[in-house]
Motif scaffolding. Structure first.
Motif, PDB file in Angstrom:
ATOM      1  N   LEU A 230       0.834  -1.207   0.000  1.00 52.74           N
ATOM      2  CA  LEU A 230       0.000   0.000   0.000  1.00 52.74           C
ATOM      3  C   LEU A 230       0.862   1.247   0.000  1.00 52.74           C
ATOM      4  O   LEU A 230       0.511   2.270  -0.605  1.00 52.74           O
ATOM      5  CB  LEU A 230      -0.912  -0.021   1.228  1.00 52.74           C
ATOM      6  CG  LEU A 230      -2.039   1.008   1.296  1.00 52.74           C
ATOM      7  CD1 LEU A 230      -2.995   0.858   0.123  1.00 52.74           C
ATOM      8  CD2 LEU A 230      -2.790   0.863   2.619  1.00 52.74           C
ATOM      9  N   ALA A 231       2.021   1.164   0.663  1.00 46.74           N
ATOM     10  CA  ALA A 231       2.979   2.282   0.735  1.00 46.74           C
ATOM     11  C   ALA A 231       2.275   3.526   1.264  1.00 46.74           C
ATOM     12  O   ALA A 231       1.579   3.462   2.269  1.00 46.74           O
ATOM     13  CB  ALA A 231       3.631   2.511  -0.616  1.00 46.74           C
ATOM     14  N   ASP A 232       2.439   4.671   0.589  1.00 44.70           N
ATOM     15  CA  ASP A 232       1.851   5.908   1.085  1.00 44.70           C
ATOM     16  C   ASP A 232       0.509   6.214   0.436  1.00 44.70           C
ATOM     17  O   ASP A 232      -0.020   7.312   0.568  1.00 44.70           O
ATOM     18  CB  ASP A 232       2.809   7.079   0.865  1.00 44.70           C
ATOM     19  CG  ASP A 232       3.182   7.265  -0.609  1.00 44.70           C
ATOM     20  OD1 ASP A 232       2.781   6.430  -1.447  1.00 44.70           O
ATOM     21  OD2 ASP A 232       3.900   8.250  -0.905  1.00 44.70           O
ATOM     22  N   GLU A 233      -0.056   5.239  -0.252  1.00 47.25           N
ATOM     23  CA  GLU A 233      -1.367   5.441  -0.869  1.00 47.25           C
ATOM     24  C   GLU A 233      -2.446   5.467   0.212  1.00 47.25           C
ATOM     25  O   GLU A 233      -2.367   4.716   1.191  1.00 47.25           O
ATOM     26  CB  GLU A 233      -1.652   4.306  -1.852  1.00 47.25           C
ATOM     27  CG  GLU A 233      -2.989   4.463  -2.581  1.00 47.25           C
ATOM     28  CD  GLU A 233      -3.198   3.362  -3.604  1.00 47.25           C
ATOM     29  OE1 GLU A 233      -4.356   3.132  -3.975  1.00 47.25           O
ATOM     30  OE2 GLU A 233      -2.209   2.735  -4.016  1.00 47.25           O
ATOM     31  N   PRO A 234      -3.489   6.319   0.077  1.00 48.83           N
ATOM     32  CA  PRO A 234      -4.579   6.315   1.055  1.00 48.83           C
ATOM     33  C   PRO A 234      -5.220   4.928   1.150  1.00 48.83           C
ATOM     34  O   PRO A 234      -5.504   4.283   0.138  1.00 48.83           O
ATOM     35  CB  PRO A 234      -5.569   7.343   0.496  1.00 48.83           C
ATOM     36  CG  PRO A 234      -4.717   8.260  -0.334  1.00 48.83           C
ATOM     37  CD  PRO A 234      -3.656   7.381  -0.936  1.00 48.83           C
TER      38      PRO A 234
END
Length: 211
Positions: free
Chosen positions: A114-118
């Motif tokens: 997901l990393a920094d994705e909302p």
């Protein structure tokens, strides 16, 4: 001893009762608890970068690569991803199920994808336990308290739904064509639902009445 040694499932004390009420034959139906499944609530935009942007080799996005399979996007469907199952709960929500002890590693993998994705990955394993109902008469038992059309033409293996059974909110997942169903229910309602199912199963412990 570790803390895990002392875990108690909501229905562990009923294992012998469930086994005693299970029957075989053409009217057979079996009920057991499948405790301590890993359960992760996954929420993200199905059209966001983690699912569609910059896919790795093979044409998958990061979430699909982490799971080993694309997310199910058709409503109320389930995909198998190795030892995991992913249930569609809504347009931007899925429930990732795995074997006991897999929640931490699976959550880390999905959060990295997901990393920094909302979005979010939340361990909800403690919220529910799982009842497994199987056998030739399993569908008839469920139909006593569920308004869904469970006939194979409408609901079969690889399908799931959020519904009411005996006035209890459950996530219903048909696993195979025997049929075998899994019912994910909040721990506080597990005893009530088990009692309801045992009562609904009672007639199948006896031969069919004939004129």
């Amino acid at each position: 001893m570790t803390a895990d040694t002392h875990r108690r499932s909501p229905l562990g004390h009923l294992a012998d009762v469930l086994a005693a009420h299970s029957t075989g034959g053409e009217r057979g139906v079996r009920l057991r608890e499948v405790p301590f499944l890993a359960q992760l609530d996954l929420q993200l935009d199905p059209h966001g970068p983690a699912t569609t942007g910059a896919p790795p080799a093979g044409g998958w996005g990061r979430i699909a690569a982490a799971l080993g399979s694309p997310l199910p996007t058709a409503p109320n469907t389930v995909i198998e991803a190795g030892s995991l199952q992913v249930l569609w709960l809504g347009p931007q929500e899925w429930l990732v199920l795995g074997p006991d002890g897999s929640a931490g590693a699976s959550a880390d993998l999905l959060r990295a994808a997901l990393a920094d994705e909302p979005g979010s990955v939340v361990d909800v394993s403690a919220n529910r336990t799982t009842l497994e109902l199987s056998g030739p008469a399993a569908r008839q038992v469920l139909e006593k308290g569920c308004s869904l059309d469970l006939h194979p033409r409408a609901f079969g293996p690889g399908r799931c739904a959020q519904t009411l059974l005996g006035k209890v909110q459950v996530i219903l997942h048909q696993v195979d064509a025997e049929p075998t169903y899994r019912l994910l229910v909040r721990g506080s309602f597990a005893q009530y639902l088990t009692d309801w199912l045992l009562d609904a199963m009672e007639e199948y412990r006896h031969p069919r009445l004939t004129p």
